[in-house]
Motif scaffolding. Sequence first.
Motif, PDB file in Angstrom:
ATOM      1  N   MET A   1       0.839  -1.196   0.000  1.00 36.56           N
ATOM      2  CA  MET A   1       0.000   0.000   0.000  1.00 36.56           C
ATOM      3  C   MET A   1       0.881   1.257   0.000  1.00 36.56           C
ATOM      4  O   MET A   1       0.561   2.239  -0.662  1.00 36.56           O
ATOM      5  CB  MET A   1      -0.941   0.018   1.212  1.00 36.56           C
ATOM      6  CG  MET A   1      -1.985  -1.087   1.178  1.00 36.56           C
ATOM      7  SD  MET A   1      -3.025  -1.046  -0.304  1.00 36.56           S
ATOM      8  CE  MET A   1      -2.579  -2.585  -1.084  1.00 36.56           C
ATOM      9  N   GLU A   2       2.001   1.220   0.703  1.00 34.25           N
ATOM     10  CA  GLU A   2       2.927   2.357   0.700  1.00 34.25           C
ATOM     11  C   GLU A   2       3.471   2.616  -0.700  1.00 34.25           C
ATOM     12  O   GLU A   2       3.535   3.766  -1.150  1.00 34.25           O
ATOM     13  CB  GLU A   2       4.083   2.111   1.666  1.00 34.25           C
ATOM     14  CG  GLU A   2       5.080   3.238   1.703  1.00 34.25           C
ATOM     15  CD  GLU A   2       6.258   2.973   2.625  1.00 34.25           C
ATOM     16  OE1 GLU A   2       7.196   3.783   2.608  1.00 34.25           O
ATOM     17  OE2 GLU A   2       6.260   1.957   3.351  1.00 34.25           O
ATOM     18  N   GLU A   3       3.857   1.562  -1.408  1.00 32.41           N
ATOM     19  CA  GLU A   3       4.370   1.721  -2.764  1.00 32.41           C
ATOM     20  C   GLU A   3       3.311   2.302  -3.694  1.00 32.41           C
ATOM     21  O   GLU A   3       3.625   3.124  -4.556  1.00 32.41           O
ATOM     22  CB  GLU A   3       4.880   0.381  -3.302  1.00 32.41           C
ATOM     23  CG  GLU A   3       6.136  -0.094  -2.604  1.00 32.41           C
ATOM     24  CD  GLU A   3       6.479  -1.536  -2.897  1.00 32.41           C
ATOM     25  OE1 GLU A   3       7.620  -1.934  -2.603  1.00 32.41           O
ATOM     26  OE2 GLU A   3       5.610  -2.292  -3.401  1.00 32.41           O
ATOM     27  N   ILE A   4       2.067   1.874  -3.522  1.00 31.99           N
ATOM     28  CA  ILE A   4       0.977   2.399  -4.341  1.00 31.99           C
ATOM     29  C   ILE A   4       0.772   3.880  -4.048  1.00 31.99           C
ATOM     30  O   ILE A   4       0.688   4.702  -4.965  1.00 31.99           O
ATOM     31  CB  ILE A   4      -0.319   1.603  -4.099  1.00 31.99           C
ATOM     32  CG1 ILE A   4      -0.154   0.172  -4.627  1.00 31.99           C
ATOM     33  CG2 ILE A   4      -1.520   2.300  -4.740  1.00 31.99           C
ATOM     34  CD1 ILE A   4      -1.256  -0.780  -4.199  1.00 31.99           C
ATOM     35  N   GLU A   5       0.692   4.223  -2.773  1.00 29.77           N
ATOM     36  CA  GLU A   5       0.446   5.607  -2.372  1.00 29.77           C
ATOM     37  C   GLU A   5       1.570   6.551  -2.787  1.00 29.77           C
ATOM     38  O   GLU A   5       1.323   7.693  -3.163  1.00 29.77           O
ATOM     39  CB  GLU A   5       0.252   5.681  -0.859  1.00 29.77           C
ATOM     40  CG  GLU A   5      -1.023   5.019  -0.392  1.00 29.77           C
ATOM     41  CD  GLU A   5      -1.088   4.840   1.116  1.00 29.77           C
ATOM     42  OE1 GLU A   5      -0.146   5.270   1.837  1.00 29.77           O
ATOM     43  OE2 GLU A   5      -2.079   4.248   1.590  1.00 29.77           O
ATOM     44  N   ASP A   6       2.811   6.071  -2.751  1.00 31.00           N
ATOM     45  CA  ASP A   6       3.966   6.928  -3.019  1.00 31.00           C
ATOM     46  C   ASP A   6       4.491   6.843  -4.455  1.00 31.00           C
ATOM     47  O   ASP A   6       5.494   7.473  -4.793  1.00 31.00           O
ATOM     48  CB  ASP A   6       5.105   6.595  -2.048  1.00 31.00           C
ATOM     49  CG  ASP A   6       4.755   6.911  -0.610  1.00 31.00           C
ATOM     50  OD1 ASP A   6       3.805   7.689  -0.379  1.00 31.00           O
ATOM     51  OD2 ASP A   6       5.427   6.384   0.297  1.00 31.00           O
TER      52      ASP A   6
END
Length: 72
Positions: free
Chosen positions: A28-33
């Motif tokens: 989810m962090e990779e998607i958001e960033d």
Amino acid sequence: MEIIESPCISVCEKNPINKYCKGCWRTMEEIEDWEAYDKEKRLEIIRQLHSRRIAAGGRGRRQTSRRNKRET
């Protein structure tokens, strides 16, 4: 500048066990960033996706209308 597109295939559902998206295998962090990442970071993540999918027992990426349009 070469643009590294998101590996998103519009199948956005988090796997409750490994916490990866079931469509693109990012966290989810990779998607958001994603938009903030530079080319090198994006390529690093993309190189990890296949290994993540295989480690989780996943098959090849599913076809979507977005991917079909690019291939024609």
